[in-house]
Design an enzyme around this catalytic site. Sequence first.
Site, short mmCIF file in Angstrom:
data_model
loop_
_atom_site.label_atom_id
_atom_site.label_comp_id
_atom_site.label_asym_id
_atom_site.label_seq_id
_atom_site.Cartn_x
_atom_site.Cartn_y
_atom_site.Cartn_z
N ASP A 70 -12.16 -9.18 4.82
CA ASP A 70 -13.46 -9.18 4.13
C ASP A 70 -14.05 -10.58 4.10
O ASP A 70 -15.25 -10.78 4.32
CB ASP A 70 -13.32 -8.67 2.68
CG ASP A 70 -13.56 -7.17 2.57
OD1 ASP A 70 -13.28 -6.46 3.55
OD2 ASP A 70 -14.02 -6.71 1.51
N TYR B 69 0.83 -1.21 0.00
CA TYR B 69 0.00 0.00 0.00
C TYR B 69 0.86 1.26 0.00
O TYR B 69 0.40 2.33 -0.38
CB TYR B 69 -0.89 0.04 1.24
CG TYR B 69 -2.20 -0.70 1.13
CD1 TYR B 69 -2.25 -2.01 0.65
CD2 TYR B 69 -3.39 -0.09 1.51
CE1 TYR B 69 -3.45 -2.68 0.57
CE2 TYR B 69 -4.59 -0.76 1.42
CZ TYR B 69 -4.62 -2.05 0.96
OH TYR B 69 -5.82 -2.71 0.88
N ASP C 80 -6.24 -7.09 4.42
CA ASP C 80 -7.40 -6.45 3.79
C ASP C 80 -8.32 -7.52 3.21
O ASP C 80 -9.53 -7.52 3.43
CB ASP C 80 -6.91 -5.49 2.70
CG ASP C 80 -8.05 -4.79 2.00
OD1 ASP C 80 -9.02 -4.41 2.68
OD2 ASP C 80 -7.99 -4.64 0.76
N LYS D 46 3.26 -15.44 2.32
CA LYS D 46 3.43 -16.17 1.06
C LYS D 46 4.93 -16.45 0.92
O LYS D 46 5.59 -16.05 -0.05
CB LYS D 46 2.87 -15.31 -0.10
CG LYS D 46 2.81 -16.02 -1.44
CD LYS D 46 1.75 -17.11 -1.53
CE LYS D 46 1.85 -17.85 -2.85
NZ LYS D 46 1.03 -19.07 -2.91
N ASP E 269 -2.85 -18.51 0.58
CA ASP E 269 -3.86 -19.20 -0.22
C ASP E 269 -4.53 -20.31 0.60
O ASP E 269 -5.75 -20.46 0.62
CB ASP E 269 -3.28 -19.74 -1.54
CG ASP E 269 -1.94 -20.43 -1.38
OD1 ASP E 269 -1.38 -20.45 -0.26
OD2 ASP E 269 -1.42 -20.96 -2.38
C1 IPM Z 1 -10.29 -1.33 4.39
C2 IPM Z 1 -10.56 -0.76 3.04
C3 IPM Z 1 -9.43 0.17 2.65
C4 IPM Z 1 -8.14 -0.64 2.68
C5 IPM Z 1 -9.63 0.88 1.29
C6 IPM Z 1 -10.92 1.65 1.24
C7 IPM Z 1 -8.47 1.77 0.97
O1 IPM Z 1 -10.75 -1.77 2.10
O2 IPM Z 1 -10.14 -0.54 5.36
O3 IPM Z 1 -10.24 -2.55 4.50
O4 IPM Z 1 -7.83 -1.33 1.71
O5 IPM Z 1 -7.45 -0.57 3.69
MG MG Z 2 -10.87 -3.70 2.97
#
Ligand code: IPM
Ligand code: MG
Length: 356
Positions: A251, A142, A247, A191, A223
């Site tokens: 999710d 990032y 990240d 990884k 993975d």
């Molecule tokens: C998160 C989001 C952010 C990230 C984006 C919006 C930049 O997906 O906080 O998980 O990738 O950190």
């Molecule tokens: Mg995110």
Amino acid sequence: MHKKIALIRGDGIGPEIVSSAVRVLDKIASVFNHDFTFVEAPMGGNAIDTFGEPLPQSTIDTCLSSDAVLLGAVGGKKWDSLPGVLRPESGLLGIRKAMKVYSNIRPAVLYPSLKNRSPLRDDIAEKGFDLVIVRELTGGIYFGERGYRKGKFGREAFDTECYSEIEIERIVRSAFEIALTRSGKVTSIDKANVLESSRLWRYVFHEVAQDYPNVSTEDMLVDNAAMQLAKNPAQFDVIVTSNMFGDILSDLSSALTGSIGLLPSASLGDSTVGIYEPVHGSAPDLSPNTANPLGTILSAAMMLQYSFDMVSEADSVKSAVQQTLNRGFRTADIFSDGNILCSTSDITDKILQFIK
Ligand code: IPM
Ligand code: MG
């Protein structure tokens, strides 16, 4: 106790869910006799519209001079075609970096009352899970070297994953500290079969582990980790991983709990001043007053706990959320037959009633 809280309301559903969390914090202040003051800190698309940039210096100053920051979500289609540095998301990365909050704590719990909302097969959901992802937040791909250049076959773009020992050590240490307060297991996800940065990550992880003889450790390739999360999430306790892997896996974990709308997060560095935000995004397509505010309200609970050391207050918020869910009050994203469908403000009203 007096505390100053900076509010980054953001875009899309951001302002609504932050308002819900502020109502909860106001109620906590009155029940527990605290004095919380709120200051506005514009960031994201709305800041681009008003100030011409996603993260004005005044917002950084406001956040740095506050006791904690509560953030909704930023971004939306309107700003999607802007160049990278001018996008709302770069404001988010900028404030994380400016506040040096390298440790992003993302708990994911499958509540018994929401098992039927989880996409997991019944026998897997039945076991439940309670894990926490500790995601490195201010380094890695990032923030690495990036750019465009002319390559052999035309335009090329690149982003670089780079981690220093110090960056790995401090995030790994925060994962071990969290493990000491839980069941005592840390899984480091990397990884290392391909990436040099992951090999250093793994090496440093085991060096730091020597200081925590009572915590058991495990390495897992990313993975495989994605597969294991889907097949048997109950095997995990604390997960520590890089910015990008964290990240993605957070999710996935949030979806397994029934809805990404439920997941809170805390971002901390070496001081107690943290950023608290839900894991989800700004969901600009949702109709007004329909979003799930629980992820933001639970983020406020993490703020009470981690930044203000108000453990009973945090417990009171978490228990109010539990009771609300147990009684079947649900926003649309977690609604099933037999539940009572609530708007953003309705479900917030219910939570307020359970804070005593
Ligand atoms: C998160 C989001 C952010 C990230 C984006 C919006 C930049 O997906 O906080 O998980 O990738 O950190
Ligand atoms: Mg995110």
